[in-house]
Each structure stands twice: as structure tokens, then as C-alpha cells.
Write a protein that holds these residues in place. Structure first.
Motif, PDB file in Angstrom:
ATOM      1  N   ASN A   1       0.862  -1.175   0.000  1.00  0.00           N
ATOM      2  CA  ASN A   1       0.000   0.000   0.000  1.00  0.00           C
ATOM      3  C   ASN A   1       0.901   1.229   0.000  1.00  0.00           C
ATOM      4  OD1 ASN A   1      -1.768   2.108   0.512  1.00  0.00           O
ATOM      5  ND2 ASN A   1      -2.984   0.935   1.991  1.00  0.00           N
ATOM      6  N   LEU A   2       0.966   1.918  -1.134  1.00  0.00           N
ATOM      7  CA  LEU A   2       1.838   3.080  -1.291  1.00  0.00           C
ATOM      8  C   LEU A   2       1.452   4.193  -0.320  1.00  0.00           C
ATOM      9  CD1 LEU A   2       4.122   4.511  -2.850  1.00  0.00           C
ATOM     10  CD2 LEU A   2       2.396   5.288  -4.486  1.00  0.00           C
TER      11      LEU A   2
ATOM     12  N   SER B   1       9.580  -3.750  -7.934  1.00  0.00           N
ATOM     13  CA  SER B   1       8.465  -3.021  -8.554  1.00  0.00           C
ATOM     14  C   SER B   1       7.816  -2.061  -7.554  1.00  0.00           C
ATOM     15  CB  SER B   1       7.430  -3.999  -9.105  1.00  0.00           C
ATOM     16  OG  SER B   1       6.899  -4.784  -8.062  1.00  0.00           O
ATOM     17  N   GLU B   2       7.756  -2.456  -6.284  1.00  0.00           N
ATOM     18  CA  GLU B   2       7.169  -1.605  -5.260  1.00  0.00           C
ATOM     19  C   GLU B   2       8.082  -0.421  -4.933  1.00  0.00           C
ATOM     20  OE1 GLU B   2       4.789  -5.338  -3.187  1.00  0.00           O
ATOM     21  OE2 GLU B   2       6.737  -4.726  -2.401  1.00  0.00           O
ATOM     22  N   ILE B   3       9.388  -0.666  -4.911  1.00  0.00           N
ATOM     23  CA  ILE B   3      10.353   0.427  -4.677  1.00  0.00           C
ATOM     24  C   ILE B   3      10.284   1.421  -5.833  1.00  0.00           C
ATOM     25  CG2 ILE B   3      12.805   0.993  -4.444  1.00  0.00           C
ATOM     26  CD1 ILE B   3      13.142  -1.702  -2.997  1.00  0.00           C
ATOM     27  N   VAL B   4      10.092   0.909  -7.041  1.00  0.00           N
ATOM     28  CA  VAL B   4       9.949   1.778  -8.213  1.00  0.00           C
ATOM     29  C   VAL B   4       8.725   2.683  -8.034  1.00  0.00           C
ATOM     30  CG1 VAL B   4       9.375   1.774 -10.678  1.00  0.00           C
ATOM     31  CG2 VAL B   4      11.193   0.296  -9.817  1.00  0.00           C
ATOM     32  N   LYS B   5       7.623   2.136  -7.517  1.00  0.00           N
ATOM     33  CA  LYS B   5       6.422   2.948  -7.278  1.00  0.00           C
ATOM     34  C   LYS B   5       6.701   4.059  -6.275  1.00  0.00           C
ATOM     35  CE  LYS B   5       3.081  -0.740  -8.219  1.00  0.00           C
ATOM     36  NZ  LYS B   5       2.066  -1.644  -7.638  1.00  0.00           N
ATOM     37  N   VAL B   6       7.447   3.721  -5.218  1.00  0.00           N
ATOM     38  CA  VAL B   6       7.801   4.724  -4.204  1.00  0.00           C
ATOM     39  C   VAL B   6       8.661   5.811  -4.834  1.00  0.00           C
ATOM     40  CG1 VAL B   6       9.084   5.122  -2.061  1.00  0.00           C
ATOM     41  CG2 VAL B   6       7.591   3.114  -2.270  1.00  0.00           C
ATOM     42  N   ALA B   7       9.660   5.408  -5.621  1.00  0.00           N
ATOM     43  CA  ALA B   7      10.552   6.376  -6.257  1.00  0.00           C
ATOM     44  C   ALA B   7       9.775   7.284  -7.198  1.00  0.00           C
ATOM     45  CB  ALA B   7      11.664   5.645  -7.008  1.00  0.00           C
TER      46      ALA B   7
ATOM     47  N   ARG C   1      19.509  -1.779 -10.563  1.00  0.00           N
ATOM     48  CA  ARG C   1      19.192  -2.855  -9.632  1.00  0.00           C
ATOM     49  C   ARG C   1      18.348  -2.329  -8.487  1.00  0.00           C
ATOM     50  NH1 ARG C   1      24.153  -4.519  -7.527  1.00  0.00           N
ATOM     51  NH2 ARG C   1      23.058  -6.215  -6.523  1.00  0.00           N
ATOM     52  N   LYS C   2      17.669  -3.247  -7.837  1.00  0.00           N
ATOM     53  CA  LYS C   2      16.774  -2.920  -6.727  1.00  0.00           C
ATOM     54  C   LYS C   2      17.522  -2.132  -5.639  1.00  0.00           C
ATOM     55  CE  LYS C   2      14.373  -5.270  -2.974  1.00  0.00           C
ATOM     56  NZ  LYS C   2      13.983  -6.566  -2.432  1.00  0.00           N
ATOM     57  N   ASP C   3      18.707  -2.589  -5.257  1.00  0.00           N
ATOM     58  CA  ASP C   3      19.475  -1.926  -4.193  1.00  0.00           C
ATOM     59  C   ASP C   3      19.845  -0.498  -4.561  1.00  0.00           C
ATOM     60  OD1 ASP C   3      19.322  -4.166  -2.628  1.00  0.00           O
ATOM     61  OD2 ASP C   3      21.284  -4.948  -3.224  1.00  0.00           O
ATOM     62  N   GLU C   4      20.154  -0.274  -5.842  1.00  0.00           N
ATOM     63  CA  GLU C   4      20.515   1.076  -6.272  1.00  0.00           C
ATOM     64  C   GLU C   4      19.315   2.027  -6.169  1.00  0.00           C
ATOM     65  OE1 GLU C   4      21.878  -0.170 -10.135  1.00  0.00           O
ATOM     66  OE2 GLU C   4      23.959   0.182  -9.568  1.00  0.00           O
TER      67      GLU C   4
END
Length: 162
Positions: free
Chosen positions: A4-5, A23-29, A41-44
Motif C-alpha cells: 500500500n503506497l 516493482s514496489e520500490i519503483v512505485k515509491v521512487a 538494480r533494486k538496491d541502487e
């Protein structure tokens, strides 16, 4: 539980960020307008999000010290070396397979040559037996054409009654 963003934005934490998928971190970004490359990468991407949250004073600066860092060049070097090692292992396996196939071809060649020699020997043997039978027949014909001297069975002799 689905991501849930809005809930994350209301109370962001490093622990919750660590549990997110790429994919969720991308939404946050994207929500915060953080620029990143999609192939990162996810960590970056996570590191960019953390830096943004610290810069905006949403999270304390100590989280950057304790957060998982982006892999260094050593990590990439280790990955490269691992890939090279895997490549060498595959090459050695291919070489062993090639050698095994070569030994198999040589074994099949020797077997074929042995069979050819046996067939040649068999043909020569049959040819000699054929020649022997022919000689026997020739000798039998010659023996059969010789007059039988001294063998009179007492039957009718035409030459005496002519």
C-alpha cells in the motif's frame, strides 16, 4: 499482504523499505519524483529513495549508515570472476565431452576396421574353398573319364557281338 503506497508514504521506514520488491520500490521512487534508470538494480533504486528521504528530513540521516549499501566495484568484480569461472567450467566440460566423443569415434573406427578384416578373411576363406571344390570337380571329371581297366561285371559286352 499487498503493498500500500499511501500507507508507506504516511509512515516510511527503512525496515518496510527493505521488505519491498523492486516493482514496489519503483512505485515509491516515482511517487517522490526520484529519477532513476529502469535497468538499475533494486538496491541502487532503494539507495536513491533512502537518500531522498534523508535529504527531505523524512528519515534521520543515521539510516544511510545502517542501510544496505549499493554493491561496490568489488562485488561486480567478484560477479565477473564467478562468471569467468563458470565459463571455464563449461569450457572444460565441453572439452571433456569432445574428448569422449573422439574416443567413441576412434573405438567405432577400430570396430569397423576389425569387422572389415574379418569380412575380408571370410571372403578369402570362401574363395579358397570354392577353388578347392573346383579342383575336386576337375579331378573327379578326369578320374571319371578314365577307362576302367580290369573291371568287368559280367554283363553284356557289345564289342564282342558286333
Amino acid at each position: 499482504m499487498p503493498f500500500n503506497l499511501d500507507k508507506f508514504v504516511a509512515s516510511p521506514s527503512v525496515e518496510e523499505l527493505d521488505l519491498l520488491e523492486k516493482s514496489e520500490i519503483v512505485k515509491v521512487a516515482k511517487h517522490y519524483g526520484i529519477e532513476f534508470q529502469p535497468l538499475m538494480r533494486k538496491d541502487e533504486i532503494k539507495r536513491y529513495v533512502l537518500e531522498y528521504l534523508v535529504d527531505e528530513s523524512i528519515l534521520p540521516s543515521t539510516v544511510l549508515e545502517t542501510a544496505i549499501t549499493v554493491p561496490t566495484d568489488n562485488t561486480f568484480e567478484l560477479k565477473r570472476l564467478e562468471m569467468e569461472m563458470n565459463k571455464e567450467v563449461r569450457l572444460k566440460e565441453m572439452e571433456r565431452e569432445r574428448e569422449r566423443e573422439e574416443r567413441e569415434r576412434e573405438r567405432e573406427e577400430r570396430e569397423r576396421e576389425r569387422e572389415e578384416r574379418e569380412m575380408q578373411i571370410q571372403r578369402e576363406k570362401e574363395a579358397r574353398e570354392h577353388e578347392f571344390r573346383l579342383k575336386q570337380l576337375e579331378l573327379g571329371v578326369i578320374k571319371g573319364s578314365e577307362p576302367k581297366i580290369g573291371l568287368h561285371t559280367g554283363g553284356f559286352d557289345v564289342s564282342k557281338h558286333v
